[in-house]
Write a protein that holds these residues in place. Structure first.
Motif, PDB file in Angstrom:
ATOM      1  N   TYR A 251       0.821  -1.218   0.000  1.00  0.00           N
ATOM      2  CA  TYR A 251       0.000   0.000   0.000  1.00  0.00           C
ATOM      3  C   TYR A 251       0.853   1.265   0.000  1.00  0.00           C
ATOM      4  O   TYR A 251       0.501   2.249  -0.644  1.00  0.00           O
ATOM      5  N   GLY A 252       1.965   1.217   0.740  1.00  0.00           N
ATOM      6  CA  GLY A 252       2.831   2.402   0.822  1.00  0.00           C
ATOM      7  C   GLY A 252       3.304   2.856  -0.546  1.00  0.00           C
ATOM      8  O   GLY A 252       3.218   4.041  -0.892  1.00  0.00           O
ATOM      9  N   THR A 253       3.774   1.893  -1.357  1.00  0.00           N
ATOM     10  CA  THR A 253       4.286   2.255  -2.685  1.00  0.00           C
ATOM     11  C   THR A 253       3.163   2.677  -3.636  1.00  0.00           C
ATOM     12  O   THR A 253       3.322   3.612  -4.415  1.00  0.00           O
ATOM     13  N   ILE A 254       1.999   2.010  -3.550  1.00  0.00           N
ATOM     14  CA  ILE A 254       0.888   2.391  -4.450  1.00  0.00           C
ATOM     15  C   ILE A 254       0.345   3.777  -4.076  1.00  0.00           C
ATOM     16  O   ILE A 254       0.025   4.581  -4.946  1.00  0.00           O
ATOM     17  N   ILE A 255       0.246   4.045  -2.778  1.00  0.00           N
ATOM     18  CA  ILE A 255      -0.231   5.366  -2.333  1.00  0.00           C
ATOM     19  C   ILE A 255       0.717   6.456  -2.855  1.00  0.00           C
ATOM     20  O   ILE A 255       0.277   7.502  -3.324  1.00  0.00           O
ATOM     21  N   PHE A 256       2.023   6.174  -2.811  1.00  0.00           N
ATOM     22  CA  PHE A 256       3.021   7.122  -3.331  1.00  0.00           C
ATOM     23  C   PHE A 256       2.757   7.421  -4.808  1.00  0.00           C
ATOM     24  O   PHE A 256       2.846   8.554  -5.252  1.00  0.00           O
ATOM     25  N   MET A 257       2.397   6.374  -5.565  1.00  0.00           N
ATOM     26  CA  MET A 257       2.185   6.521  -7.015  1.00  0.00           C
ATOM     27  C   MET A 257       0.837   7.167  -7.340  1.00  0.00           C
ATOM     28  O   MET A 257       0.727   7.973  -8.250  1.00  0.00           O
ATOM     29  N   TYR A 258      -0.207   6.790  -6.606  1.00  0.00           N
ATOM     30  CA  TYR A 258      -1.558   7.202  -6.994  1.00  0.00           C
ATOM     31  C   TYR A 258      -2.117   8.405  -6.228  1.00  0.00           C
ATOM     32  O   TYR A 258      -2.990   9.091  -6.719  1.00  0.00           O
ATOM     33  N   LEU A 259      -1.638   8.631  -5.007  1.00  0.00           N
ATOM     34  CA  LEU A 259      -2.208   9.744  -4.227  1.00  0.00           C
ATOM     35  C   LEU A 259      -1.258  10.933  -4.081  1.00  0.00           C
ATOM     36  O   LEU A 259      -1.667  12.006  -3.676  1.00  0.00           O
ATOM     37  N   LYS A 260       0.013  10.715  -4.415  1.00  0.00           N
ATOM     38  CA  LYS A 260       0.966  11.837  -4.348  1.00  0.00           C
ATOM     39  C   LYS A 260       0.879  12.601  -5.664  1.00  0.00           C
ATOM     40  O   LYS A 260       0.871  11.984  -6.734  1.00  0.00           O
ATOM     41  N   PRO A 261       0.793  13.926  -5.634  1.00  0.00           N
ATOM     42  CA  PRO A 261       0.723  14.681  -6.896  1.00  0.00           C
ATOM     43  C   PRO A 261       1.890  14.337  -7.815  1.00  0.00           C
ATOM     44  O   PRO A 261       3.040  14.251  -7.368  1.00  0.00           O
ATOM     45  N   ALA A 262       1.577  14.125  -9.091  1.00  0.00           N
ATOM     46  CA  ALA A 262       2.584  13.694 -10.070  1.00  0.00           C
ATOM     47  C   ALA A 262       3.782  14.643 -10.118  1.00  0.00           C
ATOM     48  O   ALA A 262       4.920  14.225 -10.315  1.00  0.00           O
ATOM     49  N   LYS A 263       3.511  15.933  -9.940  1.00  0.00           N
ATOM     50  CA  LYS A 263       4.591  16.933 -10.051  1.00  0.00           C
ATOM     51  C   LYS A 263       5.610  16.800  -8.911  1.00  0.00           C
ATOM     52  O   LYS A 263       6.738  17.232  -9.034  1.00  0.00           O
ATOM     53  N   SER A 264       5.168  16.224  -7.775  1.00  0.00           N
ATOM     54  CA  SER A 264       6.069  16.194  -6.614  1.00  0.00           C
ATOM     55  C   SER A 264       6.964  14.951  -6.581  1.00  0.00           C
ATOM     56  O   SER A 264       7.686  14.729  -5.638  1.00  0.00           O
ATOM     57  N   ARG A 265       6.892  14.099  -7.603  1.00  0.00           N
ATOM     58  CA  ARG A 265       7.814  12.949  -7.644  1.00  0.00           C
ATOM     59  C   ARG A 265       8.504  12.910  -8.999  1.00  0.00           C
ATOM     60  O   ARG A 265       7.920  13.294 -10.010  1.00  0.00           O
ATOM     61  N   SER A 266       9.750  12.458  -9.007  1.00  0.00           N
ATOM     62  CA  SER A 266      10.465  12.373 -10.281  1.00  0.00           C
ATOM     63  C   SER A 266       9.998  11.126 -11.034  1.00  0.00           C
ATOM     64  O   SER A 266       9.464  10.197 -10.438  1.00  0.00           O
ATOM     65  N   LYS A 267      10.232  11.126 -12.363  1.00  0.00           N
ATOM     66  CA  LYS A 267       9.813   9.973 -13.176  1.00  0.00           C
ATOM     67  C   LYS A 267      10.564   8.724 -12.732  1.00  0.00           C
ATOM     68  O   LYS A 267      10.021   7.631 -12.728  1.00  0.00           O
ATOM     69  N   LYS A 268      11.810   8.898 -12.362  1.00  0.00           N
ATOM     70  CA  LYS A 268      12.627   7.751 -11.943  1.00  0.00           C
ATOM     71  C   LYS A 268      12.070   7.144 -10.650  1.00  0.00           C
ATOM     72  O   LYS A 268      12.003   5.925 -10.505  1.00  0.00           O
ATOM     73  N   GLN A 269      11.679   8.024  -9.724  1.00  0.00           N
ATOM     74  CA  GLN A 269      11.069   7.542  -8.469  1.00  0.00           C
ATOM     75  C   GLN A 269       9.833   6.700  -8.783  1.00  0.00           C
ATOM     76  O   GLN A 269       9.650   5.618  -8.243  1.00  0.00           O
ATOM     77  N   GLY A 270       9.010   7.218  -9.679  1.00  0.00           N
ATOM     78  CA  GLY A 270       7.778   6.532 -10.074  1.00  0.00           C
ATOM     79  C   GLY A 270       8.054   5.141 -10.622  1.00  0.00           C
ATOM     80  O   GLY A 270       7.335   4.188 -10.325  1.00  0.00           O
ATOM     81  N   LYS A 271       9.134   5.014 -11.430  1.00  0.00           N
ATOM     82  CA  LYS A 271       9.483   3.711 -12.027  1.00  0.00           C
ATOM     83  C   LYS A 271       9.894   2.708 -10.954  1.00  0.00           C
ATOM     84  O   LYS A 271       9.459   1.566 -10.964  1.00  0.00           O
ATOM     85  N   PHE A 272      10.746   3.153 -10.019  1.00  0.00           N
ATOM     86  CA  PHE A 272      11.203   2.241  -8.972  1.00  0.00           C
ATOM     87  C   PHE A 272      10.061   1.842  -8.037  1.00  0.00           C
ATOM     88  O   PHE A 272       9.966   0.689  -7.614  1.00  0.00           O
ATOM     89  N   VAL A 273       9.199   2.818  -7.725  1.00  0.00           N
ATOM     90  CA  VAL A 273       8.054   2.543  -6.852  1.00  0.00           C
ATOM     91  C   VAL A 273       7.129   1.523  -7.512  1.00  0.00           C
ATOM     92  O   VAL A 273       6.665   0.574  -6.879  1.00  0.00           O
TER      93      VAL A 273
END
Length: 309
Positions: A251-273
């Protein structure tokens, strides 16, 4: 004419193409994790079905979880491995859309199934005398069906809305697989409605199950502290802590991807998550549930000896 460009040519799934050394390392890691996932989860399904001693609600849900995990990772890993091995990182439009629907549906089902498993643990620990009455076979079958069906329904709604967005010739998906939040970013129109809809779905499938799980574990912790014997306390704590580890990572990783605003995470972070909830967590389930579990290990030994393997 330009918006049909993507459906004719498909997409470029960039993944980790900008760092070839990382791509090579990840290829080996993902391949090994995928093989372990198939072996580990198939073992759980076989043992749960073939050993009468394990015909209990916990193992019924666990074999459902293993089935979801095999399908979920299979919807992502093989295509990711193929793309990683190609110079031309293209994926067909049909293949991308199919992946969008299947991965969304299975990921959502897993979110609900983990909450159902927390309820089962709550009933086992907090209502031990009424447990078999509460968790009767019809209820177990209904809860598993709700998990599978809710995933299917949210996928049909969510992905159908996403696929209708005009992409205006955009073909580069800077991600590891075709996923709704990344797809929405490709659109060349206002996507506020889609983003709000995705946020609402994420709250239903992420925040609500996590809240129910935390409440269940609150009651379980209270009950465990009342157990007089230290051995009994550790047994319950062992079973439940293993479930919680999976829950926190998934849940922690999915929440990071789906509930965190896209602008506040880098594309690389998104891939690893994304790698974590699609590839890593599904391997952790069989490891955490079986290696720490005497019942499963004993049942597997019995099964192997009985069949003279």
């Amino acid at each position: 004419e330009e918006s049909s460009n993507s459906s004719e040519k498909g997409f470029l799934l960039l993944g980790f193409a900008d760092e070839p050394w990382l791509e090579r390392i990840l290829f080996i890691i993902i391949l090994l994790l995928y093989i372990f996932n198939i072996l580990g989860n198939t073992t759980i399904i076989l043992v749960s079905c073939l050993v009468p001693k394990l015909h209990t609600p916990m193992y019924f849900f666990l074999s459902n979880l293993s089935c979801v995990d095999i399908c979920f990772t299979t919807s992502v890993a093989p295509q990711l491995l193929v793309t990683m091995n190609k110079k031309e990182k293209s994926v067909s439009y049909g293949g991308c859309v199919a992946q969008l629907y299947v991965a969304m549906g299975l990921g959502s089902s897993e979110c609900i199934l983990l909450a159902v498993m927390a309820y089962d643990r709550y009933a086992a620990v907090c209502q031990p005398l009424q447990y078999t009455t509460i968790m009767h076979p019809q209820l177990c079958a209904s809860l598993a069906s709700i998990a599978w069906l809710s995933g299917l329904i949210t996928s049909l709604i969510q992905c159908s809305l996403t696929v209708q967005l005009p992409l205006c010739g955009h073909r580069k998906l800077d991600h590891i697989f075709c996923e709704v939040p990344v797809f929405i970013k490709l659109a060349c129109v206002d996507t506020t409605f889609n983003e709000v809809e995705l946020f609402v779905a994420s709250v239903i499938f992420l925040v609500v199950p996590v809240s129910l799980i935390l409440v269940s574990y609150g009651f379980i912790t209270k009950a465990v502290l009342r157990i007089k014997s230290a051995a009994g306390r550790w047994k319950v704590f062992g079973t439940c802590s293993s479930h919680l580890i999976v829950v926190i990572i998934f849940y922690g990783t999915i929440i990071f991807m789906y509930l965190k605003p896209a602008k506040s995470r880098s594309k690389k972070q998104g891939k690893f998550v994304s790698l974590f909830y699609t590839i890593v967590t599904p391997v952790l389930n069989p490891i955490i549930y079986t290696l720490r579990n005497k019942d499963v290990k004993g049942a597997w030994r019995t099964l192997v000896m009985r069949n003279g393997l």
